[in-house]
Design a protein around this motif. Structure first.
Motif, PDB file in Angstrom:
ATOM      1  N   ASP A  16       0.833  -1.212   0.000  1.00  0.00           N
ATOM      2  CA  ASP A  16       0.000   0.000   0.000  1.00  0.00           C
ATOM      3  C   ASP A  16       0.864   1.257   0.000  1.00  0.00           C
ATOM      4  OD1 ASP A  16      -2.324  -1.487   0.003  1.00  0.00           O
ATOM      5  OD2 ASP A  16      -2.593  -1.372   2.195  1.00  0.00           O
ATOM      6  N   LYS A  17       1.905   1.252   0.819  1.00  0.00           N
ATOM      7  CA  LYS A  17       2.757   2.427   0.934  1.00  0.00           C
ATOM      8  C   LYS A  17       3.618   2.635  -0.312  1.00  0.00           C
ATOM      9  CE  LYS A  17       2.893   2.650   5.967  1.00  0.00           C
ATOM     10  NZ  LYS A  17       1.572   2.016   6.112  1.00  0.00           N
ATOM     11  N   LEU A  18       4.093   1.552  -0.917  1.00  0.00           N
ATOM     12  CA  LEU A  18       4.846   1.673  -2.173  1.00  0.00           C
ATOM     13  C   LEU A  18       3.956   2.200  -3.289  1.00  0.00           C
ATOM     14  CD1 LEU A  18       6.880  -1.673  -2.084  1.00  0.00           C
ATOM     15  CD2 LEU A  18       7.788   0.641  -1.797  1.00  0.00           C
ATOM     16  N   LYS A  19       2.698   1.799  -3.250  1.00  0.00           N
ATOM     17  CA  LYS A  19       1.745   2.288  -4.245  1.00  0.00           C
ATOM     18  C   LYS A  19       1.450   3.771  -4.030  1.00  0.00           C
ATOM     19  CE  LYS A  19      -2.788   1.230  -6.216  1.00  0.00           C
ATOM     20  NZ  LYS A  19      -4.017   0.417  -6.076  1.00  0.00           N
ATOM     21  N   GLU A  20       1.250   4.174  -2.786  1.00  0.00           N
ATOM     22  CA  GLU A  20       0.989   5.578  -2.473  1.00  0.00           C
ATOM     23  C   GLU A  20       2.159   6.465  -2.877  1.00  0.00           C
ATOM     24  OE1 GLU A  20       0.216   5.574   1.671  1.00  0.00           O
ATOM     25  OE2 GLU A  20      -1.706   4.504   1.497  1.00  0.00           O
ATOM     26  N   ALA A  21       3.384   5.941  -2.743  1.00  0.00           N
ATOM     27  CA  ALA A  21       4.578   6.697  -3.095  1.00  0.00           C
ATOM     28  C   ALA A  21       4.899   6.626  -4.586  1.00  0.00           C
ATOM     29  CB  ALA A  21       5.774   6.188  -2.291  1.00  0.00           C
ATOM     30  N   ASP A  22       4.059   5.943  -5.355  1.00  0.00           N
ATOM     31  CA  ASP A  22       4.177   5.862  -6.815  1.00  0.00           C
ATOM     32  C   ASP A  22       5.366   5.020  -7.283  1.00  0.00           C
ATOM     33  OD1 ASP A  22       2.878   6.490  -9.215  1.00  0.00           O
ATOM     34  OD2 ASP A  22       4.372   8.025  -9.693  1.00  0.00           O
ATOM     35  N   TYR A  23       5.868   4.138  -6.412  1.00  0.00           N
ATOM     36  CA  TYR A  23       6.857   3.172  -6.871  1.00  0.00           C
ATOM     37  C   TYR A  23       6.157   2.035  -7.609  1.00  0.00           C
ATOM     38  CZ  TYR A  23      10.429   5.507  -4.121  1.00  0.00           C
ATOM     39  OH  TYR A  23      11.306   6.443  -3.635  1.00  0.00           O
ATOM     40  N   ILE A  24       5.034   1.598  -7.096  1.00  0.00           N
ATOM     41  CA  ILE A  24       4.188   0.630  -7.805  1.00  0.00           C
ATOM     42  C   ILE A  24       3.134   1.428  -8.556  1.00  0.00           C
ATOM     43  CG2 ILE A  24       2.494  -1.210  -7.535  1.00  0.00           C
ATOM     44  CD1 ILE A  24       4.068  -2.229  -5.160  1.00  0.00           C
ATOM     45  N   LYS A  25       3.120   1.283  -9.878  1.00  0.00           N
ATOM     46  CA  LYS A  25       2.255   2.103 -10.718  1.00  0.00           C
ATOM     47  C   LYS A  25       1.140   1.316 -11.397  1.00  0.00           C
ATOM     48  CE  LYS A  25       5.997   5.344 -11.877  1.00  0.00           C
ATOM     49  NZ  LYS A  25       7.019   4.720 -11.017  1.00  0.00           N
ATOM     50  N   THR A  26       1.395   0.055 -11.702  1.00  0.00           N
ATOM     51  CA  THR A  26       0.434  -0.715 -12.491  1.00  0.00           C
ATOM     52  C   THR A  26      -0.231  -1.801 -11.651  1.00  0.00           C
ATOM     53  OG1 THR A  26       2.174  -2.243 -13.224  1.00  0.00           O
ATOM     54  CG2 THR A  26       1.739  -0.328 -14.611  1.00  0.00           C
ATOM     55  N   GLU A  27      -1.434  -2.176 -12.044  1.00  0.00           N
ATOM     56  CA  GLU A  27      -2.204  -3.181 -11.307  1.00  0.00           C
ATOM     57  C   GLU A  27      -1.504  -4.538 -11.313  1.00  0.00           C
ATOM     58  OE1 GLU A  27      -6.627  -5.312 -11.525  1.00  0.00           O
ATOM     59  OE2 GLU A  27      -6.186  -3.513 -12.713  1.00  0.00           O
ATOM     60  N   ASN A  28      -0.861  -4.876 -12.432  1.00  0.00           N
ATOM     61  CA  ASN A  28      -0.189  -6.175 -12.546  1.00  0.00           C
ATOM     62  C   ASN A  28       0.958  -6.300 -11.552  1.00  0.00           C
ATOM     63  OD1 ASN A  28      -0.563  -8.575 -13.915  1.00  0.00           O
ATOM     64  ND2 ASN A  28       1.049  -8.158 -15.401  1.00  0.00           N
ATOM     65  N   VAL A  29       1.755  -5.242 -11.427  1.00  0.00           N
ATOM     66  CA  VAL A  29       2.880  -5.259 -10.486  1.00  0.00           C
ATOM     67  C   VAL A  29       2.366  -5.266  -9.047  1.00  0.00           C
ATOM     68  CG1 VAL A  29       4.876  -3.953  -9.639  1.00  0.00           C
ATOM     69  CG2 VAL A  29       4.505  -4.200 -12.103  1.00  0.00           C
ATOM     70  N   GLU A  30       1.327  -4.508  -8.777  1.00  0.00           N
ATOM     71  CA  GLU A  30       0.732  -4.523  -7.442  1.00  0.00           C
ATOM     72  C   GLU A  30       0.279  -5.933  -7.076  1.00  0.00           C
ATOM     73  OE1 GLU A  30      -3.194  -2.958  -4.988  1.00  0.00           O
ATOM     74  OE2 GLU A  30      -2.830  -2.227  -7.032  1.00  0.00           O
ATOM     75  N   LYS A  31      -0.350  -6.608  -8.011  1.00  0.00           N
ATOM     76  CA  LYS A  31      -0.890  -7.939  -7.740  1.00  0.00           C
ATOM     77  C   LYS A  31       0.201  -8.927  -7.355  1.00  0.00           C
ATOM     78  CE  LYS A  31      -3.778 -11.553  -9.782  1.00  0.00           C
ATOM     79  NZ  LYS A  31      -4.663 -11.917 -10.905  1.00  0.00           N
ATOM     80  N   ILE A  32       1.303  -8.944  -8.109  1.00  0.00           N
ATOM     81  CA  ILE A  32       2.351  -9.928  -7.804  1.00  0.00           C
ATOM     82  C   ILE A  32       3.098  -9.583  -6.519  1.00  0.00           C
ATOM     83  CG2 ILE A  32       2.625 -10.657 -10.198  1.00  0.00           C
ATOM     84  CD1 ILE A  32       5.208  -8.934 -10.230  1.00  0.00           C
ATOM     85  N   PHE A  33       3.199  -8.289  -6.194  1.00  0.00           N
ATOM     86  CA  PHE A  33       3.823  -7.925  -4.916  1.00  0.00           C
ATOM     87  C   PHE A  33       2.969  -8.395  -3.746  1.00  0.00           C
ATOM     88  CE2 PHE A  33       7.021  -5.492  -7.013  1.00  0.00           C
ATOM     89  CZ  PHE A  33       7.989  -5.196  -6.063  1.00  0.00           C
ATOM     90  N   ARG A  34       1.666  -8.414  -3.918  1.00  0.00           N
ATOM     91  CA  ARG A  34       0.800  -8.918  -2.856  1.00  0.00           C
ATOM     92  C   ARG A  34       0.832 -10.447  -2.815  1.00  0.00           C
ATOM     93  NH1 ARG A  34      -1.982  -4.723  -0.709  1.00  0.00           N
ATOM     94  NH2 ARG A  34      -2.469  -2.937  -2.053  1.00  0.00           N
ATOM     95  N   LEU A  35       0.964 -11.068  -3.964  1.00  0.00           N
ATOM     96  CA  LEU A  35       0.973 -12.533  -4.025  1.00  0.00           C
ATOM     97  C   LEU A  35       2.207 -13.145  -3.371  1.00  0.00           C
ATOM     98  CD1 LEU A  35      -0.304 -13.192  -7.658  1.00  0.00           C
ATOM     99  CD2 LEU A  35      -1.342 -14.057  -5.575  1.00  0.00           C
ATOM    100  N   VAL A  36       3.338 -12.484  -3.511  1.00  0.00           N
ATOM    101  CA  VAL A  36       4.609 -13.048  -3.024  1.00  0.00           C
ATOM    102  C   VAL A  36       5.062 -12.245  -1.799  1.00  0.00           C
ATOM    103  CG1 VAL A  36       6.944 -13.749  -3.637  1.00  0.00           C
ATOM    104  CG2 VAL A  36       5.166 -13.668  -5.406  1.00  0.00           C
ATOM    105  N   ASP A  37       4.908 -12.841  -0.632  1.00  0.00           N
ATOM    106  CA  ASP A  37       5.225 -12.170   0.625  1.00  0.00           C
ATOM    107  C   ASP A  37       6.735 -12.084   0.821  1.00  0.00           C
ATOM    108  OD1 ASP A  37       5.668 -11.713   3.507  1.00  0.00           O
ATOM    109  OD2 ASP A  37       3.491 -11.957   3.634  1.00  0.00           O
ATOM    110  N   ARG A  38       7.240 -10.874   0.937  1.00  0.00           N
ATOM    111  CA  ARG A  38       8.683 -10.660   1.078  1.00  0.00           C
ATOM    112  C   ARG A  38       9.251 -11.385   2.300  1.00  0.00           C
ATOM    113  NH1 ARG A  38      12.414  -6.240   3.057  1.00  0.00           N
ATOM    114  NH2 ARG A  38      14.065  -6.054   1.474  1.00  0.00           N
ATOM    115  N   GLY A  39       8.477 -11.409   3.383  1.00  0.00           N
ATOM    116  CA  GLY A  39       8.966 -12.032   4.607  1.00  0.00           C
ATOM    117  C   GLY A  39       9.257 -13.503   4.467  1.00  0.00           C
TER     118      GLY A  39
END
Length: 367
Positions: A16-39
């Motif tokens: 959410d915060k990366l999206k708000e800061a405009d690092y994540i711009k597209t829906e496709n990239v947002e989706k995969i960042f949510r799918l794959v948990d960094r932790g």
């Protein structure tokens, strides 16, 4: 390019915060960042810092800062069926995200210098496949990891649609990197303290764009005193017509389900997210501030402060979410409707044939 962003309390909050800061711009990239948990790609003792925008290192294991990976994924512009090469593939985190975009008809190769890191990446990949929950692994291109020096790939190599290099490229090997991509292909790599996006516009022409000021460790040069061992990338096998047909049918079913159940389009989280802790510290992320273009993101930062580790964090991350019940129900209902419709059509056809045969027999008896 956005202001200072605080650390996330979990993977979703970080996205959410990366999206708000405009690092994540597209829906496709947002989706995969949510799918794959960094932790899930960091060790147990580092879970308290998993959702900060810092690079992480533990021995040979390394993951770049989330805002850098967001810029990388946006810059690569991956699509279904593409070939992707990740040089310095590390834990496999980025390669896993790429595999969800390029799909089963794509090619997903990674080259990593350290053998222990290759084994770690394979173990994390096995965990991902076993705990994907609502992720349909039939639409996933599994990464294939090879051990070796990224600067020693065999000359008779294939060319790739997309290439990412996770370490700074020495000037002497810039052309080597550029020649890994096809015409119209994209290479993203750090060089001279900048994250560059390089598009191959012709056999001997390239267009370069700077994405972000960064600070990366340099690629390790091969030992010239010895004959450097060449890296042989996995062979590429053509997908059978049967497999292509199976994927087309699956996609048709999924599209029908999502069309009739709009809410399922957003049901793509496969990890049960940990509940936010009231004691979570909102540490500012060291993202680049658009008002200060000379500030660079560091990919070599090592933050190992575990003082805020939440109880049971690893256990929660290691637990997988059950398959989405409504999606299964919708799939089964759709499958039944196809089967019933086919059965009715077959039954109606057989009845017409019986009536036709009886009519012919009656005419024959009269004759």
């Amino acid at each position: 390019m956005g202001g200072v962003v605080s650390a996330g309390v979990d993977n979703d909050d970080l996205v959410d915060k990366l999206k708000e800061a405009d690092y994540i711009k597209t829906e496709n990239v947002e989706k995969i960042f949510r799918l794959v948990d960094r932790g899930c790609y960091m060790t147990k003792d580092s879970q308290s810092i998993a959702y900060r925008d810092n690079a992480w290192r533990n021995g040979n294991l390394h993951i770049s800062a989330p805002c850098i990976y967001a810029q990388v994924m946006e810059g690569l512009k991956l699509g279904p069926g593409m070939s992707f090469l990740n040089l310095g593939s590390g834990t496999g985190y980025l390669s896993t995200m790429a595999g969800l975009i390029i799909g089963p008809t794509g090619i997903n190769h990674g080259v990593e210098l350290h053998g222990d890191v290759v084994e770690y990446a394979r173990e994390r990949l096995a965990w991902f496949l076993a705990n994907t929950g609502s992720v349909d692994v039939s639409f996933f291109c599994e990464p294939q990891f090879s051990q070796g020096n990224a600067l020693c790939i065999k000359e008779e190599k294939m060319l790739y649609d997309r290439v990412y290099c996770g370490a700074s490229c020495p000037s002497s090997h810039e052309n080597y990197m550029k020649n890994l991509i096809k015409v119209n292909g994209i290479l993203v790599m750090p060089r001279n303290d900048k994250l560059l996006k390089i598009v191959r516009t012709g056999e001997n022409s390239w267009c370069t764009e700077s994405l972000l000021p960064v600070s990366f460790s340099s690629l390790i040069m091969p030992d010239n005193s010895l004959t450097a061992e060449e890296v042989e990338l996995p062979s590429v096998n053509l997908i059978s017509l049967q497999e292509l047909s199976r994927e087309a049918i699956r996609k048709h079913f999924r599209d029908c389900i999502e069309k009739e159940n709009e809410s399922l389009k957003k049901a793509f989280i496969y990890i049960i997210p940990p509940k936010p802790s009231p004691k979570s510290r909102k540490t500012p992320m060291s993202c680049l501030n658009g008002n200060h273009p000379k500030v660079a993101m560091s990919d070599t930062e090592n933050d190992t402060d575990d003082s805020e580790a939440r109880d049971g964090e690893w256990e929660r991350l290691s637990s997988s979410q059950s398959l989405h019940e409504s999606m299964h129900s919708a799939f089964l209902e759709l499958a039944r409707s196809f089967i019933n419709r086919g059965t009715r059509e077959t039954s109606d056809g057989n009845n017409d044939l019986v009536e036709e045969q009886e009519g012919e027999e009656e005419c024959g008896s009269r004759g």
